[in-house]
Design a protein around this motif. Structure first.
Motif, PDB file in Angstrom:
ATOM      1  N   ASP A  80       8.816   3.572  -8.443  1.00 10.42           N
ATOM      2  CA  ASP A  80       9.165   4.069  -9.777  1.00 10.42           C
ATOM      3  C   ASP A  80       7.974   4.755 -10.461  1.00 10.42           C
ATOM      4  O   ASP A  80       8.164   5.650 -11.289  1.00 10.42           O
ATOM      5  CB  ASP A  80       9.683   2.937 -10.666  1.00 10.42           C
ATOM      6  N   CYS A  81       6.775   4.331 -10.119  1.00 12.76           N
ATOM      7  CA  CYS A  81       5.550   4.938 -10.661  1.00 12.76           C
ATOM      8  C   CYS A  81       5.150   6.189  -9.886  1.00 12.76           C
ATOM      9  O   CYS A  81       4.135   6.813 -10.204  1.00 12.76           O
ATOM     10  CB  CYS A  81       4.389   3.943 -10.625  1.00 12.76           C
ATOM     11  N   ARG A  82       5.934   6.536  -8.877  1.00  8.46           N
ATOM     12  CA  ARG A  82       5.649   7.673  -8.000  1.00  8.46           C
ATOM     13  C   ARG A  82       4.266   7.554  -7.357  1.00  8.46           C
ATOM     14  O   ARG A  82       3.490   8.501  -7.296  1.00  8.46           O
ATOM     15  CB  ARG A  82       5.814   8.983  -8.752  1.00  8.46           C
ATOM     16  N   ALA A  83       3.983   6.335  -6.893  1.00  7.11           N
ATOM     17  CA  ALA A  83       2.732   6.052  -6.186  1.00  7.11           C
ATOM     18  C   ALA A  83       3.070   5.629  -4.759  1.00  7.11           C
ATOM     19  O   ALA A  83       4.221   5.304  -4.452  1.00  7.11           O
ATOM     20  CB  ALA A  83       1.955   4.950  -6.898  1.00  7.11           C
ATOM     21  N   ARG A  84       2.057   5.636  -3.921  1.00  8.95           N
ATOM     22  CA  ARG A  84       2.244   5.219  -2.527  1.00  8.95           C
ATOM     23  C   ARG A  84       1.241   4.158  -2.109  1.00  8.95           C
ATOM     24  O   ARG A  84       1.186   3.781  -0.950  1.00  8.95           O
ATOM     25  CB  ARG A  84       2.127   6.442  -1.612  1.00  8.95           C
ATOM     26  N   VAL A  85       0.436   3.679  -3.076  1.00  7.07           N
ATOM     27  CA  VAL A  85      -0.619   2.716  -2.765  1.00  7.07           C
ATOM     28  C   VAL A  85      -0.546   1.533  -3.719  1.00  7.07           C
ATOM     29  O   VAL A  85      -0.491   1.710  -4.937  1.00  7.07           O
ATOM     30  CB  VAL A  85      -2.015   3.367  -2.864  1.00  7.07           C
ATOM     31  N   ILE A  86      -0.558   0.326  -3.132  1.00  4.47           N
ATOM     32  CA  ILE A  86      -0.688  -0.913  -3.898  1.00  4.47           C
ATOM     33  C   ILE A  86      -2.110  -1.407  -3.686  1.00  4.47           C
ATOM     34  O   ILE A  86      -2.574  -1.504  -2.546  1.00  4.47           O
ATOM     35  CB  ILE A  86       0.288  -2.007  -3.412  1.00  4.47           C
ATOM     36  N   VAL A  87      -2.795  -1.727  -4.771  1.00  4.76           N
ATOM     37  CA  VAL A  87      -4.126  -2.322  -4.692  1.00  4.76           C
ATOM     38  C   VAL A  87      -3.975  -3.819  -4.861  1.00  4.76           C
ATOM     39  O   VAL A  87      -3.261  -4.286  -5.752  1.00  4.76           O
ATOM     40  CB  VAL A  87      -5.053  -1.761  -5.800  1.00  4.76           C
ATOM     41  N   ARG A  88      -4.646  -4.569  -4.011  1.00  5.64           N
ATOM     42  CA  ARG A  88      -4.648  -6.028  -4.127  1.00  5.64           C
ATOM     43  C   ARG A  88      -6.086  -6.516  -4.073  1.00  5.64           C
ATOM     44  O   ARG A  88      -6.889  -6.047  -3.263  1.00  5.64           O
ATOM     45  CB  ARG A  88      -3.844  -6.672  -2.983  1.00  5.64           C
ATOM     46  N   GLY A  89      -6.415  -7.444  -4.929  1.00  2.11           N
ATOM     47  CA  GLY A  89      -7.727  -8.074  -4.909  1.00  2.11           C
ATOM     48  C   GLY A  89      -7.639  -9.375  -4.145  1.00  2.11           C
ATOM     49  O   GLY A  89      -6.663 -10.114  -4.292  1.00  2.11           O
ATOM     50  N   VAL A  90      -8.617  -9.641  -3.315  1.00  2.00           N
ATOM     51  CA  VAL A  90      -8.650 -10.902  -2.570  1.00  2.00           C
ATOM     52  C   VAL A  90      -9.976 -11.607  -2.827  1.00  2.00           C
ATOM     53  O   VAL A  90     -11.032 -10.980  -2.905  1.00  2.00           O
ATOM     54  CB  VAL A  90      -8.401 -10.711  -1.055  1.00  2.00           C
ATOM     55  N   ARG A  91      -9.886 -12.938  -2.985  1.00  2.73           N
ATOM     56  CA  ARG A  91     -11.064 -13.741  -3.286  1.00  2.73           C
ATOM     57  C   ARG A  91     -11.507 -14.593  -2.116  1.00  2.73           C
ATOM     58  O   ARG A  91     -12.668 -14.904  -1.992  1.00  2.73           O
ATOM     59  CB  ARG A  91     -10.770 -14.680  -4.472  1.00  2.73           C
ATOM     60  N   SER A  92     -10.546 -15.032  -1.303  1.00  2.00           N
ATOM     61  CA  SER A  92     -10.864 -16.021  -0.271  1.00  2.00           C
ATOM     62  C   SER A  92      -9.997 -15.792   0.961  1.00  2.00           C
ATOM     63  O   SER A  92      -9.076 -14.980   0.952  1.00  2.00           O
ATOM     64  CB  SER A  92     -10.598 -17.428  -0.822  1.00  2.00           C
ATOM     65  N   LEU A  93     -10.281 -16.561   1.997  1.00  2.00           N
ATOM     66  CA  LEU A  93      -9.465 -16.464   3.210  1.00  2.00           C
ATOM     67  C   LEU A  93      -8.018 -16.858   2.945  1.00  2.00           C
ATOM     68  O   LEU A  93      -7.102 -16.265   3.505  1.00  2.00           O
ATOM     69  CB  LEU A  93     -10.054 -17.337   4.319  1.00  2.00           C
TER      70      LEU A  93
END
Length: 172
Positions: A80-93
């Motif tokens: 809906d945002c007309r994007a193709r990339v999701i950003v995710r932050g990761v802290r740990s395993l």
């Protein structure tokens, strides 16, 4: 064609770890949409509108960041945002394991959307919204500002004070 990415989460409340991912992501794309997820099954401290306002306040110096609410699937919101990339932050395993599973599911739902992972800076690997809720009543303002943007400390205290007032006297 502009590069647009979406960073989704509950942000309840936004932490310095979230803000770090937003700042770093915003330097990689032309436009970053921060999607505040609404999960009706989850008891939130702040309303979705309040979370949007807090994020807008702490990202006001980032002109390419837009904050929006969404409910439903993240991939639908990204489309809906007309994007193709999701950003995710990761802290740990353990974050990586959870995010890996979600990425595989998202790929099945929409193979055109890619997930990009950013490792949290070392100083934020222990910071979580649930930790913030646990320590707010015990920590001083300066201590809290090590975990959340300083400009939202008073909002956090006020919200938790309101919640304490709402708890019946005999259950405290």
């Amino acid at each position: 064609m502009s590069r647009r990415a979406v960073y989704t989460g509950s942000f309840d409340p936004i932490t310095l770890g979230h803000l770090n991912i937003i700042q770093r992501s915003s330097r990689l794309v032309d436009e970053l949409v921060v999607g505040v997820g609404i999960n009706i099954e989850k008891q939130s401290l702040f309303t979705a509108d309040e979370r949007v306002t807090l994020i807008e306040r702490v990202t006001a110096d980032l002109p390419n960041v837009i904050v929006k609410q969404f409910n439903g699937l993240a991939v639908t919101f990204v489309r809906d945002c007309r994007a193709r990339v999701i950003v995710r932050g990761v802290r740990s395993l353990s974050d990586i394991e959870t995010e890996f599973t979600m990425t595989l599911a998202n790929r099945k739902l929409d193979p055109d959307i890619e997930t990009v992972f950013l490792m949290a800076d070392e100083e934020f690997t222990h910071v979580s919204s649930s930790l913030i809720k646990q320590i707010t009543s015990l920590a001083g303002d300066a201590e809290l500002a090590r975990f959340v943007p300083e400009s939202i400390v008073s909002d956090l205290r006020a919200k938790l004070a309101d919640d304490q007032l709402a708890v019946p006297e005999d259950s405290r």
